[in-house]
Design a protein around this motif. Structure first.
Motif, PDB file in Angstrom:
ATOM      1  N   ASP A 138       1.340  10.026   1.487  1.00 28.31           N
ATOM      2  CA  ASP A 138       2.025  10.373   0.669  1.00 28.31           C
ATOM      3  C   ASP A 138       2.823  11.549   0.078  1.00 28.31           C
ATOM      4  OD1 ASP A 138       3.427   9.003  -1.732  1.00 28.31           O
ATOM      5  OD2 ASP A 138       1.826   7.734  -2.739  1.00 28.31           O
ATOM      6  N   VAL A 187       6.843   9.682   3.084  1.00 24.24           N
ATOM      7  CA  VAL A 187       5.492   8.746   2.753  1.00 24.24           C
ATOM      8  C   VAL A 187       5.525   8.638   4.496  1.00 24.24           C
ATOM      9  CG1 VAL A 187       4.768   6.101   2.872  1.00 24.24           C
ATOM     10  CG2 VAL A 187       5.841   7.443   1.256  1.00 24.24           C
ATOM     11  N   HIS A 232       3.237   5.354  -3.982  1.00 25.01           N
ATOM     12  CA  HIS A 232       2.139   4.958  -5.864  1.00 25.01           C
ATOM     13  C   HIS A 232       3.260   5.045  -6.248  1.00 25.01           C
ATOM     14  CE1 HIS A 232       3.447   9.691  -5.470  1.00 25.01           C
ATOM     15  NE2 HIS A 232       3.056   9.508  -6.278  1.00 25.01           N
ATOM     16  N   ASN A 233       2.687   4.737  -7.779  1.00 31.38           N
ATOM     17  CA  ASN A 233       3.329   4.811  -9.481  1.00 31.38           C
ATOM     18  C   ASN A 233       2.752   5.756 -10.186  1.00 31.38           C
ATOM     19  OD1 ASN A 233       0.646   4.589 -10.336  1.00 31.38           O
ATOM     20  ND2 ASN A 233       0.893   1.876 -10.161  1.00 31.38           N
ATOM     21  N   GLU A 234       3.475   6.022 -10.771  1.00 34.26           N
ATOM     22  CA  GLU A 234       4.019   6.842 -12.167  1.00 34.26           C
ATOM     23  C   GLU A 234       2.726   7.199 -12.838  1.00 34.26           C
ATOM     24  OE1 GLU A 234       6.991   6.601 -14.944  1.00 34.26           O
ATOM     25  OE2 GLU A 234       7.961   5.642 -14.000  1.00 34.26           O
ATOM     26  N   PRO A 239      13.562   9.780   0.913  1.00 29.86           N
ATOM     27  CA  PRO A 239      12.289   9.775  -0.420  1.00 29.86           C
ATOM     28  C   PRO A 239      12.164   8.340  -0.540  1.00 29.86           C
ATOM     29  CG  PRO A 239      14.363  10.338  -1.204  1.00 29.86           C
ATOM     30  CD  PRO A 239      14.769   9.720   0.080  1.00 29.86           C
ATOM     31  N   THR A 248       9.175   2.616  -3.479  1.00 30.71           N
ATOM     32  CA  THR A 248       7.820   2.819  -3.183  1.00 30.71           C
ATOM     33  C   THR A 248       7.326   1.777  -2.136  1.00 30.71           C
ATOM     34  OG1 THR A 248       7.461   1.168  -4.779  1.00 30.71           O
ATOM     35  CG2 THR A 248       7.006   3.347  -5.520  1.00 30.71           C
ATOM     36  N   GLY A 255      -0.377   7.310 -10.003  1.00 28.55           N
ATOM     37  CA  GLY A 255      -0.799   7.484  -9.189  1.00 28.55           C
ATOM     38  C   GLY A 255      -1.883   6.850  -8.474  1.00 28.55           C
ATOM     39  N   TYR A 272       8.064   6.782  -2.121  1.00 24.97           N
ATOM     40  CA  TYR A 272       6.241   6.858  -2.582  1.00 24.97           C
ATOM     41  C   TYR A 272       5.308   5.685  -2.366  1.00 24.97           C
ATOM     42  CZ  TYR A 272       8.925  10.880  -5.651  1.00 24.97           C
ATOM     43  OH  TYR A 272       9.111  11.568  -6.457  1.00 24.97           O
ATOM     44  N   GLU A 332       4.777  14.414  -1.463  1.00 17.87           N
ATOM     45  CA  GLU A 332       6.467  15.562  -1.633  1.00 17.87           C
ATOM     46  C   GLU A 332       7.566  14.261  -1.812  1.00 17.87           C
ATOM     47  OE1 GLU A 332       5.887  19.345  -1.102  1.00 17.87           O
ATOM     48  OE2 GLU A 332       4.832  19.799  -2.645  1.00 17.87           O
ATOM     49  N   GLY A 333       6.744  12.917  -2.043  1.00 20.38           N
ATOM     50  CA  GLY A 333       8.132  12.023  -1.788  1.00 20.38           C
ATOM     51  C   GLY A 333       8.758  11.724  -0.623  1.00 20.38           C
TER      52      GLY A 333
END
Length: 134
Positions: free
Chosen positions: A100, A105, A71-73, A67, A10, A75, A69, A102-103
């Protein structure tokens, strides 16, 4: 050969600083190193919507992490702050969150002019460094 970390890292933030002959932009990551591309683009575009980022510049450099992100799980963003930041360095004028989605950034750099750049992967902690000449 491909590298695909599991789980994907992340983005926790983006830092920037002026150095004697270059501007440095650092993308901080929590987790393993990931794939990336850094390319000149004719304009910065928001991922997902396709909306053009309306910041005037002489050149645009797009950093894409995959890949990854931001954001966290739940959102919630892990890279806090505004979408566009005026950094006012000698060449880099703005840092923009371009996506950010679909995997993937995206981090866009608005520059006064096109110049040489280098990309450095660092660990402990994990980060991607982009140096842009003045």
């Amino acid at each position: 050969m491909e590298r695909s970390p599991a789980p994907p890292p992340t983005v926790t933030g983006v830092r920037y600083a002026r150095h004697a002959t270059f501007d440095r932009v650092v993308v901080d990551l929590a987790g393993a190193r990931t794939g990336y591309s850094v390319n000149w683009v004719p304009k910065l575009v928001q991922d997902g919507s396709g909306a053009v980022v309306k910041i005037k510049g002489g050149a645009y450099l797009q950093i894409t992490l995959f890949p990854a992100y931001a954001h966290n799980e739940a959102g919630q963003p892990t890279w806090k702050g505004p979408r566009e930041v005026a950094v006012k360095l000698p060449n880099v004028t703005h840092v923009v969150k371009t996506g950010d989605f679909e995997g993937v950034v995206g981090v866009g750099l608005v520059l006064k002019h096109k110049a040489g750049f280098r990309v450095i992967e660092q660990s402990s902690p994990t980060r991607l460094v982009v140096d842009v000449a003045h």
